[in-house]
Design an enzyme around this catalytic site. Structure first.
Site, mmCIF file in Angstrom:
data_model
loop_
_atom_site.group_PDB
_atom_site.id
_atom_site.type_symbol
_atom_site.label_atom_id
_atom_site.label_comp_id
_atom_site.label_asym_id
_atom_site.label_seq_id
_atom_site.Cartn_x
_atom_site.Cartn_y
_atom_site.Cartn_z
ATOM 1 C CG ASP A 124 -1.924 1.153 1.192
ATOM 2 O OD1 ASP A 124 -1.711 2.106 0.421
ATOM 3 O OD2 ASP A 124 -2.912 1.103 1.940
ATOM 4 C CG HIS B 87 -5.373 12.712 11.017
ATOM 5 N ND1 HIS B 87 -5.565 14.052 10.803
ATOM 6 C CD2 HIS B 87 -4.134 12.425 10.535
ATOM 7 C CE1 HIS B 87 -4.486 14.545 10.218
ATOM 8 N NE2 HIS B 87 -3.602 13.581 10.062
#
Length: 819
Positions: free
Chosen positions: A20, A135
């Site tokens: 990824d 976040h």
């Protein structure tokens, strides 16, 4: 020990188990490299090392939903394919069998740090943790973040320790929308974030990341977003954001604790941020935060994906927490035009909520920061050739910068006092030296003969101690000192301290004189002009130096500079007879033989600021007189909006802080002034205190110069209209030359060079190919072409590094692809 370092090697266990490209940058090496450099520099050994503990599920529940905690607990038993499938439900997140354990350690590290600081076990500290947290939202992982470490720490401080005012400073390059959502209606938490925004084209693509998002309900005004709409922001932009946005609000808020979401993807070389702030900038930012909340600062690692830049920035932050001098900031202190537009927009958005901004002359305008993004260039894709070129340039710049930093020697952190009769009444920490030395008697007497006020034995003795302390500071044996002066001889002693400092190598001297202390009449912006010496002349003055005697007399325009030990003489630009060892800028003897160079050919060597002057006046760009405001709000306005921007713009290598007769400062005010002046000069400060002052004042000055936090100023009181009018008058006079004073973007269609002020002129002159020397505020003269190269690197054109769209999306469940 004053600083805690919280860490656990188990936090290096989670790693990406499948391919990824978006997530691979969040790797275990982020921690191991940073910790390795802390150990290599000897910084870990100077800290109180705490092993992180796991946060309990009840502690996680201070912010996160029970269902979310249960979901994360279950990841420990999942296989790779199941982990990948679950990760795909969130944006830019990967799970590992050890993620739950590591994330609990990250939260627990923050809680341990807060407990240690609030119980007084340490003054401050850093939690070196992963995964990051800012976040993460109540029921969602997001952008590498699993649990919101800083938000949980804030809730813990409120519930366990009863705090009512907490400041969260998020200097990560991505907007910490998770933290914002958690506290957006809470007036007990002031959340400040700067972040790469690019008019909404950078992650998280949210309108609530812009300056107009100020919180909800009772929390309006307690969310402060400063959006960076271009890449390439550097040290001057970050300093301007602190001086003109964060610190005025923070002082008015008066926090009891400062939590830092310390993401270093906002540093130079990082592929995410593409900013130009150098590692030492974070030392300066940390020192500025330490004057708040009695120095109780808890930093927790967030982002940072260039391992070299990350580890250097972590070290700089820890050094500042330990009280070490901050290295000088590189580059000109000229904010980028786009940064000024952002600062203007956030100040305009916050004006209704903060008294400290309401008194200033602000006109809310529709700047580009609040415009819609239509018609603006799209950001480049991270895999594109232009992005790769930009990334390579940033890596090269970082490598060159780090090579320079490795050559610098961090001076020792030593503070000395020489206060004669006041010493016995002081109770100072054991590591503050009581200095009893004095300069050579012959040298002291030679300097003293210049002033009738120094004719008596007691002032001469005090002067000898001042000269001795100056020598030790300039030689690097001590970082700062406090000395007593006799009231009748205070002005004369300060005059001699200035002369001595310049003669012994100080290139940029900032003198802050408080009280009844006028600038010496023969002191110019360039220092005391050097003079021609003729040993046979009765007008000559012999000044003892370590390598012999230096004789000086004047005036003369056609002399040349040579060795004083051979009985020769040197050129000088002004006809004055002053005892100053020649330290001339440029190659005078080589390139100029019979021409006296004008003021613009010399680097300005002195900046004189007089507080409690007779009037508010800028007698020159380097001679400023201001009144002493009568309220805390007025005093803070002058410090943050005038004194500090001038100090950072000048970038002194030594500060003389003189508290003369009738200085009028309360002890907390004097302490705050001294504490804020430490950083611009690398902690090289000599404070001269009137002997009639209280021992408590001398003691608190010694402590803050040694790195302790200054005492609280007391309740915030608004500035008087007269004080604000005087401040705005001074700023209006000085802004054209001192660009760090600006709080708004330039109007009109100006060329990029115009936005750089003096440096823009340098760029334009470089095309003439003359190789002339350039005057830069607080920067050493060097050939124009090398300055131009540096400016291009520090302040790239808006279209040169537009950057990728980011790596994450916004709220959970909403995925926005890169454009």
């Amino acid at each position: 020990m004053r600083t805690a370092l919280v860490y656990h090697e188990d936090m290096t266990a989670p790693r990406l188990l499948w391919e990824d490209p978006e997530c691979e940058i969040e790797c275990p090496e982020r921690l191991t490299t940073a910790m390795g450099l802390l150990q290599q520099r000897g910084l870990e050994q100077r800290c109180l090392r705490l092993a992180a503990r796991e946060a309990s599920e009840a502690e996680l529940g201070l912010v996160h939903s029970p269902e979310y905690v249960v979901l994360l607990r279950g990841t420990q038993a999942l296989g790779t394919e199941e982990l990948q499938a679950l990760s795909g439900q969130y944006d830019a997140v990967y799970f590992h069998p050890s993620t739950f354990h590591s994330a609990r350690l990250a939260v627990g590290a923050g809680l341990q740090l807060v407990d240690a600081v609030l119980t007084g076990a340490v003054h401050n500290g850093l939690a070196l943790v992963r995964p990051p947290g800012h976040h993460s939202q109540r029921a969602a992982a997001n952008g590498f973040c699993v649990f919101n470490n800083v938000a949980i720490a804030a809730k813990h401080a409120q519930q366990k320790h009863g705090l009512h005012r907490i400041l969260i400073v998020d200097w990560d390059i991505h907007h910490g929308q998770g933290t914002q959502y958690i506290f957006e209606d809470d007036p007990s938490v002031l959340y400040f974030s700067w972040h790469r925004y690019e008019h909404g084209r950078f992650w998280p693509y949210l309108q609530e990341s812009d300056a107009v998002a100020v919180g909800q309900g009772q929390g309006r005004g307690f969310t402060v977003n400063l959006p960076w709409n271009q890449v390439g922001m550097g040290n001057a932009d970050y300093m301007a954001a602190f001086l003109h946005v964060l610190l005025p609000l923070a002082f008015e808020f008066d926090p009891e604790l400062v939590l830092v979401s310390a993401g270093f993807d906002s540093a130079i070389g990082d592929p995410e941020g593409q900013m130009q702030a150098t590692p030492e900038c974070f030392a300066h930012l940390t020192q500025l935060l330490q004057v708040l909340a009695s120095g109780r600062v808890c930093a927790m690692l967030e982002g940072g994906y260039n391992l070299e830049s990350l580890s250097e920035s972590v070290c700089m932050t820890v050094q500042a927490l330990l009280g070490d001098p901050a290295p000088p900031l590189s580059g000109p202190m000229v904010p980028h035009c786009s940064a000024l537009e952002s600062i203007q927009s956030v100040r305009a958005a916050q004006v209704p909520h903060w008294t400290s901004l309401q008194q200033q002359d602000l006109t809310p305008v529709l700047s580009p920061s609040t415009c819609t993004p239509e018609g603006r260039p799209s950001p480049l894709l991270s895999g594109g050739p232009e992005f790769k070129v930009a990334a390579a340039q940033a890596t090269a710049a970082l490598s060159a910068l780090l090579d320079q930093m490795h050559l610098r020697r961090t001076p020792p952190v030593r503070t000395a006092v020489s206060l004669t009769g006041l010493d016995a009444a002081l109770a100072l920490p054991s590591d503050i030296l009581h200095q009893e030395g004095s300069a050579l008697k012959e040298e002291t007497q030679a300097w003293a003969r210049l002033h009738e006020a120094l004719a008596k034995d007691e002032p001469v003795s005090a002067l000898g101690k001042v000269l001795y302390l100056l020598d030790r500071i300039l030689d690097g044996q001590e970082s700062s000192s406090v000395a007593a002066t006799r009231a009748p001889a205070a002005a004369a002693t300060l005059d001699m301290a200035i002369r001595c400092s310049l003669s012994r190598g100080a290139q940029r001297l900032l003198c802050v004189a408080v009280g009844q202390l006028d600038r010496p009449p023969d002191l110019t912006d360039d220092g005391y002009a050097p003079c021609v010496m003729c040993p046979s002349s009765p007008a000559s003055l012999w000044v003892p130096r370590r390598n012999g005697w230096v004789g000086q007399r004047g005036p003369g325009n056609n002399a040349r500079r040579v060795s004083s030990t051979e009985g020769q003489h040197f050129q000088h630009p002004y006809p004055q007879t002053l005892p100053h060892l020649p330290t001339l800028e440029g190659e005078w003897a080589v390139t100029h033989t019979h021409v006296s160079m004008g003021p613009l050919s010399l680097k300005r060597r002195t900046l004189w600021l007089n507080i409690r002057g007779k009037e508010a006046a800028a007698l020159s760009m380097f001679h400023v007189s201001m009144p002493l405001p009568g309220t805390t709000g007025g005093f803070l306005n002058y410090l943050l909006a005038l004194v500090l921007p001038l100090a950072y713009g000048f970038q002194p290598d030594l500060v003389l802080l003189a508290l003369g007769p009738a200085h009028g400062l309360r002890d907390p005010q004097a302490a705050l002034l001294a504490a804020l002046l430490r950083a611009p000069a690398g902690c090289r400060v000599l404070a001269l205190v009137d002997e009639e002052s209280t021992p408590q004042l001398a003691g608190v000055l010694a402590q803050v110069l040694h790195g302790e936090a200054p005492p609280c100023l007391g309740p915030f009181c608004v500035a008087s209209p007269e004080d604000m009018q005087a401040l705005m008058h001074l700023r209006g006079q000085l802004e054209p030359q001192w660009k760090l004073l600006q709080v708004a973007g330039e109007t009109g269609n100006k060329a990029p060079a115009d936005c750089l002020g003096p440096w823009g002129t340098a760029l334009l002159q470089s095309s003439e190919g003359r190789g002339a020397h350039v005057l830069g505020l607080g920067c050493c003269p060097e050939p124009v072409h090398s300055r131009a190269t540096r400016i291009v690197r520090l302040f790239p054109a808006p279209t040169s590094l537009p950057g990728p769209g980011g790596l994450k999306s916004a709220r959970v469940g909403v995925f926005t692809p890169q454009k």
